[in-house]
Scaffold this active site. Sequence first.
Site, PDB file in Angstrom:
ATOM      1  N   LEU A 159     -51.034 -39.533  70.587  1.00 57.30           N
ATOM      2  CA  LEU A 159     -51.164 -40.977  69.520  1.00 57.30           C
ATOM      3  C   LEU A 159     -52.412 -41.528  70.096  1.00 57.30           C
ATOM      4  O   LEU A 159     -53.077 -42.288  69.084  1.00 57.30           O
ATOM      5  CB  LEU A 159     -50.143 -41.790  70.048  1.00 57.30           C
ATOM      6  N   GLY A 162     -56.264 -43.453  76.600  1.00 59.25           N
ATOM      7  CA  GLY A 162     -56.622 -44.514  77.388  1.00 59.25           C
ATOM      8  C   GLY A 162     -57.375 -44.340  78.671  1.00 59.25           C
ATOM      9  O   GLY A 162     -57.382 -43.095  79.080  1.00 59.25           O
ATOM     10  N   GLY A 163     -57.765 -45.405  79.295  1.00 58.33           N
ATOM     11  CA  GLY A 163     -58.412 -45.152  80.686  1.00 58.33           C
ATOM     12  C   GLY A 163     -57.669 -44.602  81.718  1.00 58.33           C
ATOM     13  O   GLY A 163     -57.919 -44.276  82.568  1.00 58.33           O
ATOM     14  N   GLY A 165     -54.594 -42.736  81.005  1.00 60.52           N
ATOM     15  CA  GLY A 165     -53.647 -41.673  80.549  1.00 60.52           C
ATOM     16  C   GLY A 165     -53.501 -41.365  79.181  1.00 60.52           C
ATOM     17  O   GLY A 165     -54.364 -42.104  78.382  1.00 60.52           O
ATOM     18  N   LYS A 181     -46.314 -42.066  77.960  1.00 60.99           N
ATOM     19  CA  LYS A 181     -47.776 -42.171  78.420  1.00 60.99           C
ATOM     20  C   LYS A 181     -47.670 -41.408  79.707  1.00 60.99           C
ATOM     21  O   LYS A 181     -46.964 -41.318  80.525  1.00 60.99           O
ATOM     22  CB  LYS A 181     -48.092 -43.525  78.831  1.00 60.99           C
ATOM     23  N   ASP A 278     -56.078 -56.864  82.178  1.00 56.66           N
ATOM     24  CA  ASP A 278     -56.707 -55.901  81.388  1.00 56.66           C
ATOM     25  C   ASP A 278     -56.400 -56.263  79.795  1.00 56.66           C
ATOM     26  O   ASP A 278     -56.123 -55.054  79.295  1.00 56.66           O
ATOM     27  CB  ASP A 278     -56.323 -54.526  81.859  1.00 56.66           C
TER      28      ASP A 278
END
Length: 446
Positions: A159, A162-163, A165, A181, A278
Amino acid sequence: MKLLHLVLALQTVPIWFFHLCLVAVHAIQEDPLVSSPPPSPISTSMAAFSPGVELEMGIKDQQKHEELHKKIILLLIVSCSILVVIVFLSLFSCFIYYRKSCQKKKASQCSDVEKGLSLAPFFGKFSSLRMASNKGSVSLIDYKILEKGTNNFEDDKLLGKGGFGLVYKAVLEDESSIAVKKLDCATDDAQKEFENEVGLLSKFQHPNIISIVGYSVHEEMGFIIYELMSNGSLEDLLHGTSRGSSLNWHLRLKIALDTARGLEYLHEFCKPAVIHRDLKSSNILLDANFNAKLSDFGLAVADSSHNKNKLKLSGTVGYVAPEYLLDGELTDKSDVYAFGVVLLELLLGRRPVEKLTPAHCQSIVTWAMPQLTNRAVLPTIVDPVIRGSVDEKYLFQVAAVAILCIQPEPSYRPLITDVVHSLVPLVPLELGGTLRVAQPTTPRGH
């Protein structure tokens, strides 16, 4: 209870102690000073003829009696001391037994809550990941279920990246879909972020915070299972191939309001308060109805955490507040700054940092700040997708909120609660706000 303890203590007194007490009592009874027989006629007559002898015998008898008294008193003192020690040890033993019984009872009461959360199969690597959830308990999901649901994590199930995973879609046996994830937890930092996110999400319960379904660990990989958000991330919708075409003006304001409400929950209703640390468009996920939910809490911290000042600088370029970037000062106003950047993305359709040349980049804050306060220029820099459908009155109000959020000085930024109150009147009633949108009238004769 105290009487019962005393009875138990007396039962532990050895029999020789009572013998010792009987000897002392018997000695007292034989003491002439205590119980002396009546003088005999012979002794009386001898005393009459020998007064010196009587005096000498009286002194010796008195000395013997005093020595005997001293011995008896010493014996009684020793005996009482021994008794006190025995009673104390007995009571202490009863206390230890009672305490252990209470601990066992408490452990048995907690066993149901922590059922399924033992990490013995993980060889102790994630030993600190033991928690109870406000929503019940966090499910420990068998890795084989995830492997089967993602076809062994094939690329066609991916899908997003990301930073921290990769995120996959998994279809379970009951045909329900979830998001998984996958995190490489080989390093201590990655392991802590995994545990931090699972631990925090297990406690959150808010419509604008992503819901955790469960977690799993296989070898050195950690897996966090979420509800599936079918419209993906805000970053994909704004900056992907569609370039924001699916997001009209009102939907963008709804997403901004949902995001602000999620932050308000973290800042105002969590005890202690939580700083996301974040916040960015890629961490704002959208469901089928474009309800926005905050995700990715690996870097989040509790505001009252004793080691908050020891955290190393983390975040994403373009969203990090200047005081945190330069001085390491982290507060809830750091999240407010990041929210202001997201609001600019929704308003202008630009990325937080854009590369002008291979050696030069420009932030959306630096580029937009001089133009946001110019009422003549502002309508011309709005995202072209929504430019013709925006009421300028509302446009200026949203721009004013964004300007306050991205102020360099954190004390000038509003609380996220104030941001929520500012956005609610701008969002249509059917989308979660209070704005009543007038329905277009049909001309007569049509």
